[in-house]
Design a protein around this motif. Structure first.
Motif, PDB file in Angstrom:
ATOM      1  N   LEU A  11       3.015   8.452   3.451  1.00 26.80           N
ATOM      2  CA  LEU A  11       2.378   9.859   3.276  1.00 26.80           C
ATOM      3  C   LEU A  11       3.437  10.899   3.609  1.00 26.80           C
ATOM      4  CD1 LEU A  11      -1.212  10.957   4.254  1.00 26.80           C
ATOM      5  CD2 LEU A  11       0.743  12.439   4.826  1.00 26.80           C
ATOM      6  N   GLY A  12       3.970  11.655   2.605  1.00 25.84           N
ATOM      7  CA  GLY A  12       5.182  12.594   2.706  1.00 25.84           C
ATOM      8  C   GLY A  12       6.589  11.858   2.665  1.00 25.84           C
ATOM      9  N   THR A  13       6.571  11.267   1.595  1.00 26.30           N
ATOM     10  CA  THR A  13       7.692  10.446   1.254  1.00 26.30           C
ATOM     11  C   THR A  13       8.991  10.735   1.289  1.00 26.30           C
ATOM     12  OG1 THR A  13       8.310   8.495  -0.037  1.00 26.30           O
ATOM     13  CG2 THR A  13       7.656  10.775  -1.255  1.00 26.30           C
ATOM     14  N   GLY A  14       9.422  12.043   1.148  1.00 27.91           N
ATOM     15  CA  GLY A  14      10.868  12.715   1.354  1.00 27.91           C
ATOM     16  C   GLY A  14      11.625  11.995   0.214  1.00 27.91           C
ATOM     17  N   SER A  15      12.560  11.644   0.736  1.00 25.04           N
ATOM     18  CA  SER A  15      13.650  10.761  -0.021  1.00 25.04           C
ATOM     19  C   SER A  15      13.197   9.325  -0.360  1.00 25.04           C
ATOM     20  CB  SER A  15      15.109  10.715   0.654  1.00 25.04           C
ATOM     21  OG  SER A  15      14.850  10.209   2.063  1.00 25.04           O
ATOM     22  N   GLY A  16      12.264   8.724   0.194  1.00 23.90           N
ATOM     23  CA  GLY A  16      11.405   7.801  -0.174  1.00 23.90           C
ATOM     24  C   GLY A  16      11.879   6.384   0.690  1.00 23.90           C
ATOM     25  N   ILE A  17      12.560   6.697   1.975  1.00 30.24           N
ATOM     26  CA  ILE A  17      13.116   5.597   2.673  1.00 30.24           C
ATOM     27  C   ILE A  17      11.936   4.571   3.028  1.00 30.24           C
ATOM     28  CG2 ILE A  17      13.061   6.923   4.785  1.00 30.24           C
ATOM     29  CD1 ILE A  17      15.080   3.857   4.050  1.00 30.24           C
ATOM     30  N   GLN A  18      10.904   5.372   3.578  1.00 32.96           N
ATOM     31  CA  GLN A  18       9.619   4.456   4.097  1.00 32.96           C
ATOM     32  C   GLN A  18       8.827   3.828   3.062  1.00 32.96           C
ATOM     33  OE1 GLN A  18       9.752   4.657   7.247  1.00 32.96           O
ATOM     34  NE2 GLN A  18      11.111   6.359   7.584  1.00 32.96           N
ATOM     35  N   ALA A  19       8.927   4.199   1.828  1.00 34.27           N
ATOM     36  CA  ALA A  19       8.464   3.618   0.806  1.00 34.27           C
ATOM     37  C   ALA A  19       9.213   2.318   0.386  1.00 34.27           C
ATOM     38  CB  ALA A  19       8.084   4.361  -0.558  1.00 34.27           C
ATOM     39  N   LEU A  20      10.703   2.712   0.467  1.00 31.15           N
ATOM     40  CA  LEU A  20      11.444   1.559   0.274  1.00 31.15           C
ATOM     41  C   LEU A  20      11.362   0.357   1.098  1.00 31.15           C
ATOM     42  CD1 LEU A  20      14.012   0.673  -1.396  1.00 31.15           C
ATOM     43  CD2 LEU A  20      15.260   1.981   0.234  1.00 31.15           C
ATOM     44  N   HIS A  21      11.166   0.641   2.299  1.00 31.44           N
ATOM     45  CA  HIS A  21      11.074  -0.338   3.373  1.00 31.44           C
ATOM     46  C   HIS A  21       9.618  -1.157   3.013  1.00 31.44           C
ATOM     47  CE1 HIS A  21      13.993  -0.397   6.727  1.00 31.44           C
ATOM     48  NE2 HIS A  21      14.009   1.035   6.471  1.00 31.44           N
ATOM     49  N   ALA A  22       8.694  -0.554   2.796  1.00 28.94           N
ATOM     50  CA  ALA A  22       7.169  -0.826   2.644  1.00 28.94           C
ATOM     51  C   ALA A  22       7.341  -1.891   1.406  1.00 28.94           C
ATOM     52  CB  ALA A  22       6.292   0.045   2.421  1.00 28.94           C
ATOM     53  N   ALA A  23       8.058  -1.289   0.263  1.00 32.64           N
ATOM     54  CA  ALA A  23       8.029  -2.381  -0.970  1.00 32.64           C
ATOM     55  C   ALA A  23       8.513  -3.553  -0.677  1.00 32.64           C
ATOM     56  CB  ALA A  23       9.197  -1.794  -1.885  1.00 32.64           C
ATOM     57  N   GLN A  24       9.264  -4.062   0.727  1.00 34.42           N
ATOM     58  CA  GLN A  24       9.754  -5.437   0.882  1.00 34.42           C
ATOM     59  C   GLN A  24       8.683  -6.245   1.541  1.00 34.42           C
ATOM     60  OE1 GLN A  24      12.955  -5.419  -0.453  1.00 34.42           O
ATOM     61  NE2 GLN A  24      12.380  -3.411  -0.682  1.00 34.42           N
ATOM     62  N   HIS A  25       7.535  -5.612   1.814  1.00 36.15           N
ATOM     63  CA  HIS A  25       6.357  -6.552   2.453  1.00 36.15           C
ATOM     64  C   HIS A  25       5.110  -6.126   2.047  1.00 36.15           C
ATOM     65  CE1 HIS A  25       5.264  -3.578   5.785  1.00 36.15           C
ATOM     66  NE2 HIS A  25       6.147  -3.136   5.427  1.00 36.15           N
ATOM     67  N   ALA A  26       4.937  -5.156   1.170  1.00 37.75           N
ATOM     68  CA  ALA A  26       3.720  -4.721   0.645  1.00 37.75           C
ATOM     69  C   ALA A  26       3.649  -4.891  -1.016  1.00 37.75           C
ATOM     70  CB  ALA A  26       3.455  -3.151   0.926  1.00 37.75           C
ATOM     71  N   THR A  27       2.383  -5.681  -1.372  1.00 36.71           N
ATOM     72  CA  THR A  27       2.212  -5.922  -2.744  1.00 36.71           C
ATOM     73  C   THR A  27       2.267  -4.730  -3.487  1.00 36.71           C
ATOM     74  OG1 THR A  27       1.126  -8.048  -2.205  1.00 36.71           O
ATOM     75  CG2 THR A  27       0.710  -6.854  -4.552  1.00 36.71           C
ATOM     76  N   ARG A  28       1.499  -3.601  -2.984  1.00 35.71           N
ATOM     77  CA  ARG A  28       1.219  -2.099  -3.752  1.00 35.71           C
ATOM     78  C   ARG A  28       1.738  -1.266  -2.693  1.00 35.71           C
ATOM     79  NH1 ARG A  28      -3.066   1.107  -3.652  1.00 35.71           N
ATOM     80  NH2 ARG A  28      -4.572  -0.431  -2.656  1.00 35.71           N
ATOM     81  N   VAL A  29       2.655  -0.248  -3.214  1.00 39.08           N
ATOM     82  CA  VAL A  29       2.897   1.048  -2.510  1.00 39.08           C
ATOM     83  C   VAL A  29       2.609   1.928  -3.242  1.00 39.08           C
ATOM     84  CG1 VAL A  29       5.099   1.994  -1.531  1.00 39.08           C
ATOM     85  CG2 VAL A  29       4.919  -0.279  -1.619  1.00 39.08           C
ATOM     86  N   THR A  30       2.114   2.928  -2.244  1.00 34.14           N
ATOM     87  CA  THR A  30       1.642   4.295  -2.860  1.00 34.14           C
ATOM     88  C   THR A  30       2.546   5.374  -1.943  1.00 34.14           C
ATOM     89  OG1 THR A  30      -0.409   3.628  -3.381  1.00 34.14           O
ATOM     90  CG2 THR A  30      -0.255   6.024  -3.317  1.00 34.14           C
ATOM     91  N   ALA A  31       3.024   6.181  -2.553  1.00 28.37           N
ATOM     92  CA  ALA A  31       3.810   7.420  -2.000  1.00 28.37           C
ATOM     93  C   ALA A  31       3.519   8.639  -2.293  1.00 28.37           C
ATOM     94  CB  ALA A  31       5.266   7.098  -2.143  1.00 28.37           C
ATOM     95  N   THR A  32       3.209   9.581  -1.445  1.00 30.61           N
ATOM     96  CA  THR A  32       2.808  10.913  -1.691  1.00 30.61           C
ATOM     97  C   THR A  32       3.738  11.860  -1.123  1.00 30.61           C
ATOM     98  OG1 THR A  32       1.510  11.382   0.415  1.00 30.61           O
ATOM     99  CG2 THR A  32       0.406  10.268  -1.721  1.00 30.61           C
ATOM    100  N   ASP A  33       3.641  12.953  -1.679  1.00 33.96           N
ATOM    101  CA  ASP A  33       4.437  14.395  -1.249  1.00 33.96           C
ATOM    102  C   ASP A  33       3.789  15.724  -1.759  1.00 33.96           C
ATOM    103  OD1 ASP A  33       6.651  16.161  -0.379  1.00 33.96           O
ATOM    104  OD2 ASP A  33       7.349  14.378   0.467  1.00 33.96           O
ATOM    105  N   LEU A  34       4.028  16.693  -0.823  1.00 34.40           N
ATOM    106  CA  LEU A  34       3.587  17.866  -1.427  1.00 34.40           C
ATOM    107  C   LEU A  34       4.591  18.457  -2.418  1.00 34.40           C
ATOM    108  CD1 LEU A  34       1.583  20.395  -1.304  1.00 34.40           C
ATOM    109  CD2 LEU A  34       2.940  21.084   0.742  1.00 34.40           C
ATOM    110  N   ASN A  35       5.771  17.958  -2.348  1.00 27.82           N
ATOM    111  CA  ASN A  35       6.988  18.707  -2.793  1.00 27.82           C
ATOM    112  C   ASN A  35       7.101  17.639  -4.258  1.00 27.82           C
ATOM    113  OD1 ASN A  35       9.279  19.726  -3.889  1.00 27.82           O
ATOM    114  ND2 ASN A  35      10.708  19.275  -1.960  1.00 27.82           N
ATOM    115  N   PRO A  36       6.769  18.162  -5.347  1.00 28.35           N
ATOM    116  CA  PRO A  36       7.206  17.240  -6.358  1.00 28.35           C
ATOM    117  C   PRO A  36       8.914  16.904  -6.595  1.00 28.35           C
ATOM    118  CG  PRO A  36       6.749  19.315  -7.239  1.00 28.35           C
ATOM    119  CD  PRO A  36       6.421  19.505  -5.792  1.00 28.35           C
TER     120      PRO A  36
END
Length: 510
Positions: free
Chosen positions: A176-201
């Motif tokens: 939530l609030g992914t920014g440049s995507g670093i947390q989503a990148l980490h999560a993609a290594q151990h989560a089957t499905r990753v959702t990333a959100t941000d107010l800033n397109p």
């Protein structure tokens, strides 16, 4: 952000180009290890402070790696021919990663910084030019005031959150609030499905670039604030957020300012997370909170914890309101601007705090775990001392110990078997030459690196815990050695055992 604002960024729908760029970057050793070897530790560390002169001096040659460092990290125009020898330059220009500049030179349109994954992965974090680290003040523009939607790269807060996150395999994760995507990148290594959100397109677009250039699985990217993009029925096994937690007058910079009154954004985020978690799921955040005159800060944070959740909240740092305002004014580069404007902004910050009777601001970590227990456990503590990252396993073990203690009354505890955890040492503190120590300290050399005072019984008990004997039998032996009543010793010692288990000095054996 309008479509024209995204037009200056590389295309996010060209995975073929991103894959070829990735191959070329890796072939030239444009990795975290490669950078350290090329630049040396001082110049590498200087880059993290947004100081580029040492790296410029270290890249005056014409090797492929030096070319890429000057192009993507130092934002220097590089002759077309030199880049063409390293990258598929025409494809990169066509997809928007590079742009032609004066003469026969090309320049990068985004910052690309190598980042080492936890298991040795070579990843690449994309961000706006000049914003790989630090705040908007490091962008080379005076406070970046014309572009409040700037997207930063990886800073200390990002790596802290990545390090404390529990990394068990899960079906679903939300960044939530992914920014440049670093947390989503980490999560993609151990989560089957990753959702990333941000107010800033713009941030969502850059997250897509980070994932593509790192060779990671595509995430479900959604625009909106807090949990707005999440459908009513959606729940997750893991929620992580490095939100715009700065407590500021107004919402001037999207990447850091929450735009709500005081610490309401962090409070709302924590309170709303409980209903979004699956049973046993974790929600982990970085946050700021106010220290208000006449109010206990720990009670304030306990009131944030949603029903049905265990919580572990750790305050890592406290700043008075003047230190806090100065920190974030420097982050925006305001200290380099007009002195009158700087003073006006400083005044506005202090006015805001004084109106709410805020004396200081705390920073730390908040971890929630959805529990089926009728009696959730909420631990709020201050621990400003050094820790050993990553802490994900330490945090998971904390909640496992909470489950154990919750399920064992004192009688069951005395029937239990325990082991001293790895790398715990005992220190005896007293005057030189004294026959007996003034007190005994148990100290951890891993994880939270805690230290706790124990009495003679506690030290003796911990010292013989190897999983062989039950706690009750160990206490009976200690009572015999010390000439104490074993019944009384059994009555008064479980509280100390509970503390040692809770803080991770002892662990249940089997």
């Amino acid at each position: 952000m309008t479509d024209s604002g995204l037009a200056s960024l590389p295309a996010s729908d060209r995975p073929d180009v991103a894959a070829r760029l990735r191959d070329a970057l890796l072939a030239a050793s444009f990795t975290a290890d490669g950078l350290l070897e090329l630049l040396g530790a001082p110049a590498y560390a200087a880059l993290a402070r947004s100081e580029t002169v040492p790296a410029l001096r270290a890249t005056r040659g014409d090797t492929p790696l030096e070319t890429l460092v000057r192009l993507f990290l130092l934002q220097q125009p590089v002759p077309h021919a030199r880049v063409a020898a390293v990258l598929p330059v025409e494809e990169a220009v066509d997809a928007g990663w590079l742009t032609r500049v004066s003469g026969d030179e090309v320049a990068a349109t985004v910052d690309v910084r190598p980042y080492g994954g936890p298991d040795g992965e070579d990843w690449f974090i994309v961000s706006d030019l000049g914003c790989a680290v630090g705040g908007a003040g490091g962008s080379g523009q005076q406070g970046r005031q014309a572009d409040t939607a700037v997207v930063l790269g990886v800073g200390g807060a990002s790596t802290t959150l990545a390090g404390i996150t529990v990394r068990t395999p899960v079906a679903s994760a939300l960044d939530l609030g992914t920014g440049s995507g670093i947390q989503a990148l980490h999560a993609a290594q151990h989560a089957t499905r990753v959702t990333a959100t941000d107010l800033n397109p713009r941030a969502l677009h850059i997250t897509a670039l980070t994932l593509a250039l790192s060779g990671a699985r595509v995430a479900d990217l959604r625009e909106g604030s807090l949990f707005e993009p999440v459908r009513d029925e959606e729940t997750f096994d893991l929620i992580v957020s490095n939100p715009p937690f700065v407590i500021s007058p107004g919402a001037r910079l999207t990447y850091r300012d929450g735009g709500m009154s005081g610490d309401d954004l962090c409070r709302s985020l924590v309170q709303q997370a409980g209903e979004r978690l699956n049973e046993g799921g974790f929600a982990q955040f970085l946050a700021n909170w106010q220290h208000v005159a006449g109010e206990d800060w720990q009670d304030r944070l306990r009131s944030w914890v949603p029903r049905g959740c265990d919580a572990w909240i750790v305050q890592r740092e406290v700043q008075d309101i003047t230190q806090y305002a100065e920190l974030w004014l420097r982050d925006a580069g305001d200290h380099r601007g007009n002195p009158a404007e700087y003073q006006a902004r400083y005044d506005a910050w202090l006015d805001e705090f004084e109106a709410r009777k805020v004396k200081a601001v705390g920073f730390g970590w908040i971890t929630l775990r959805r529990t089926g227990s009728a009696e959730p456990v909420v631990t709020v503590e201050e621990w400003p001392h050094p820790v050993e990252q990553p802490l994900g396993d330490t945090i998971l073990a904390h909640f496992e110990r909470i489950d154990y203690l919750r399920g064992h009354d004192d009688a069951a505890l005395l029937e239990g078997h325990f082991r001293l955890t790895a790398e715990v040492v005992q220190e005896q503190v007293g005057l030189p030459g004294a026959e007996d120590p003034e007190h005994v300290v148990l100290r951890q050399h891993r994880g939270m690196r805690r230290a706790t005072k124990v009495d003679t019984v506690g030290a003796g008990f911990a010292g013989v815990c190897d999983g062989t004997l039950s706690a009750g039998r160990i206490l009976d032996a200690i009572a015999q050695l010390m000439g104490e009543d074993p019944v009384r010793l059994r009555d008064r010692t479980p509280a100390q055992i509970r503390l040692l288990v809770e803080q991770g000095f002892l662990e249940p054996a089997g």
